[in-house]
Motif scaffolding. Structure first.
Motif, PDB file in Angstrom:
ATOM      1  N   VAL A  38       0.810  -1.216   0.000  1.00 35.45           N
ATOM      2  CA  VAL A  38       0.000   0.000   0.000  1.00 35.45           C
ATOM      3  C   VAL A  38       0.845   1.270   0.000  1.00 35.45           C
ATOM      4  O   VAL A  38       0.485   2.259  -0.648  1.00 35.45           O
ATOM      5  CB  VAL A  38      -0.945   0.001   1.222  1.00 35.45           C
ATOM      6  CG1 VAL A  38      -1.746   1.289   1.293  1.00 35.45           C
ATOM      7  CG2 VAL A  38      -1.871  -1.197   1.166  1.00 35.45           C
ATOM      8  N   LEU A  39       1.960   1.278   0.703  1.00 33.67           N
ATOM      9  CA  LEU A  39       2.670   2.534   0.927  1.00 33.67           C
ATOM     10  C   LEU A  39       3.945   2.683   0.110  1.00 33.67           C
ATOM     11  O   LEU A  39       4.036   3.545  -0.755  1.00 33.67           O
ATOM     12  CB  LEU A  39       2.987   2.678   2.425  1.00 33.67           C
ATOM     13  CG  LEU A  39       1.777   2.751   3.354  1.00 33.67           C
ATOM     14  CD1 LEU A  39       2.227   2.841   4.800  1.00 33.67           C
ATOM     15  CD2 LEU A  39       0.900   3.936   2.986  1.00 33.67           C
ATOM     16  N   VAL A  40       4.946   1.859   0.395  1.00 35.03           N
ATOM     17  CA  VAL A  40       6.262   2.089  -0.211  1.00 35.03           C
ATOM     18  C   VAL A  40       6.964   0.762  -0.444  1.00 35.03           C
ATOM     19  O   VAL A  40       6.752  -0.210   0.288  1.00 35.03           O
ATOM     20  CB  VAL A  40       7.112   3.006   0.708  1.00 35.03           C
ATOM     21  CG1 VAL A  40       7.419   2.319   2.029  1.00 35.03           C
ATOM     22  CG2 VAL A  40       8.395   3.451   0.028  1.00 35.03           C
ATOM     23  N   GLU A  41       7.789   0.728  -1.505  1.00 34.92           N
ATOM     24  CA  GLU A  41       8.538  -0.482  -1.829  1.00 34.92           C
ATOM     25  C   GLU A  41       9.912  -0.086  -2.361  1.00 34.92           C
ATOM     26  O   GLU A  41      10.021   0.850  -3.153  1.00 34.92           O
ATOM     27  CB  GLU A  41       7.794  -1.312  -2.871  1.00 34.92           C
ATOM     28  CG  GLU A  41       8.476  -2.633  -3.211  1.00 34.92           C
ATOM     29  CD  GLU A  41       7.667  -3.485  -4.173  1.00 34.92           C
ATOM     30  OE1 GLU A  41       8.186  -4.536  -4.594  1.00 34.92           O
ATOM     31  OE2 GLU A  41       6.529  -3.094  -4.515  1.00 34.92           O
ATOM     32  N   PRO A  42      10.971  -0.767  -1.936  1.00 39.33           N
ATOM     33  CA  PRO A  42      12.303  -0.473  -2.476  1.00 39.33           C
ATOM     34  C   PRO A  42      12.542  -1.219  -3.788  1.00 39.33           C
ATOM     35  O   PRO A  42      12.077  -2.340  -3.967  1.00 39.33           O
ATOM     36  CB  PRO A  42      13.239  -0.990  -1.376  1.00 39.33           C
ATOM     37  CG  PRO A  42      12.479  -2.099  -0.725  1.00 39.33           C
ATOM     38  CD  PRO A  42      11.020  -1.728  -0.818  1.00 39.33           C
ATOM     39  N   PHE A  43      13.249  -0.573  -4.704  1.00 41.07           N
ATOM     40  CA  PHE A  43      13.622  -1.182  -5.968  1.00 41.07           C
ATOM     41  C   PHE A  43      15.099  -0.938  -6.232  1.00 41.07           C
ATOM     42  O   PHE A  43      15.661   0.076  -5.809  1.00 41.07           O
ATOM     43  CB  PHE A  43      12.805  -0.593  -7.131  1.00 41.07           C
ATOM     44  CG  PHE A  43      11.380  -1.072  -7.189  1.00 41.07           C
ATOM     45  CD1 PHE A  43      11.030  -2.164  -7.971  1.00 41.07           C
ATOM     46  CD2 PHE A  43      10.387  -0.432  -6.458  1.00 41.07           C
ATOM     47  CE1 PHE A  43       9.714  -2.609  -8.019  1.00 41.07           C
ATOM     48  CE2 PHE A  43       9.078  -0.865  -6.506  1.00 41.07           C
ATOM     49  CZ  PHE A  43       8.742  -1.964  -7.292  1.00 41.07           C
ATOM     50  N   THR A  44      15.714  -1.870  -6.952  1.00 37.46           N
ATOM     51  CA  THR A  44      17.115  -1.750  -7.354  1.00 37.46           C
ATOM     52  C   THR A  44      17.192  -1.399  -8.826  1.00 37.46           C
ATOM     53  O   THR A  44      16.404  -1.886  -9.629  1.00 37.46           O
ATOM     54  CB  THR A  44      17.850  -3.084  -7.119  1.00 37.46           C
ATOM     55  OG1 THR A  44      17.616  -3.534  -5.790  1.00 37.46           O
ATOM     56  CG2 THR A  44      19.343  -2.927  -7.322  1.00 37.46           C
ATOM     57  N   ILE A  45      18.157  -0.552  -9.190  1.00 40.51           N
ATOM     58  CA  ILE A  45      18.347  -0.153 -10.579  1.00 40.51           C
ATOM     59  C   ILE A  45      19.381  -1.080 -11.210  1.00 40.51           C
ATOM     60  O   ILE A  45      20.564  -1.033 -10.868  1.00 40.51           O
ATOM     61  CB  ILE A  45      18.807   1.308 -10.679  1.00 40.51           C
ATOM     62  CG1 ILE A  45      17.837   2.236  -9.942  1.00 40.51           C
ATOM     63  CG2 ILE A  45      18.942   1.729 -12.138  1.00 40.51           C
ATOM     64  CD1 ILE A  45      16.406   2.149 -10.404  1.00 40.51           C
TER      65      ILE A  45
END
Length: 264
Positions: A38-45
């Motif tokens: 619902v709020l936030v998610e980390p992603f890698t480039i």
């Protein structure tokens, strides 16, 4: 008094049973899943298509409430409902994470350049939106390695996109190696309703909406339902030039100056 102490100790022991521990762990896992959904998610480039804004090895926080929620907001993307709940339109210039049009199990990150009804074209390496040339200003030469270790060299520019309805103009950096070739001389694209047009800031090394062939590989126009969230800032950045076992190199691998860089 001693009887009361023994009862309290017995009660404490009951709370520390394996079942209570499992419940505690499951409760926290549920909280984390809700936050991630619902709020936030980390992603890698993983690639250099957004250089110089994002570097290979950047870790970004993506907020998931900006555009509403679709099934792609959920872990494993279960097909529980259609469209987006509390959907909101993105703004031109947003750096967004979305699902790849040809394989929705893959996440892409690009900049939103065109919105429904926009006319988008690249001529002589310069971007035109709705018939107006997007201004850019040269910042000087630039070089950085991509995910393969190949040098990405060229001229860095500061580009200012026109504001979308209800938004503001966004000024951001791009990297250009050349103004020649097919990606720099395109036809005019008219963004369909319910879609957006995405481009990488590394303009000559990005597989994006300029590539429209129906061959099962090109990105094309991106459905709004594929949106996952808006990239906000870099919370960690790591170059990984040395083997991981060379722990003494770890502090020098961190891009300290890039930490907490906010997306333009």
């Amino acid at each position: 008094m001693n009887e009361k102490i023994r009862e309290a100790q017995t009660s404490d022991r009951r709370q520390d049973t394996p079942l209570e521990t499992v419940r505690f762990v499951l409760s926290w896992l549920l909280v984390l899943v809700v936050i991630r959904t619902v709020l936030v998610e980390p992603f890698t480039i993983p690639s250099g298509s957004m250089i110089p804004t994002l570097q290979v090895g950047d870790y970004v926080f993506v907020t998931k409430f900006d555009y509403g929620w679709s099934r792609f907001s959920l872990p494993f993307s279960p097909d529980l409902f259609k469209g987006r709940i509390w959907g909101a339109a993105p703004h031109r210039g947003d750096v967004a994470v979305f699902r790849y049009t040809q394989n929705t199990s893959e996440d892409y990150i690009k900049r939103i350049i065109g919105l429904p009804g926009d006319h988008v074209q690249v001529t002589g390496g310069e971007l035109y939106i709705n018939g107006e040339k997007v201004p850019r200003r040269a910042l000087g030469a630039y070089s950085v390695d991509d995910e393969r270790g190949d040098a990405q060299t060229g001229m860095r520019y500061l580009e200012t996109l026109p504001p979308s309805k209800g938004g503001v103009s966004v000024t951001h950096q791009i990297l250009k190696q050349t103004d020649a070739g097919e990606p720099n001389n395109t036809r005019e694209y008219i963004v369909p309703e319910g879609y957006f047009f995405a481009m990488g800031d590394n303009r000559d090394n990005s597989s994006d909406s300029r590539f429209q062939a129906d061959n099962g590989r090109d990105l094309g126009y991106v459905p709004m339902v594929n949106l996952v969230g808006k990239a906000r800032f870099v919370w960690f950045s790591y170059e990984a030039r040395h083997p991981v076992w060379q722990f003494w190199q770890w502090p020098f691998e961190i891009r300290w100056s890039h930490l907490f860089a906010v997306m333009d």
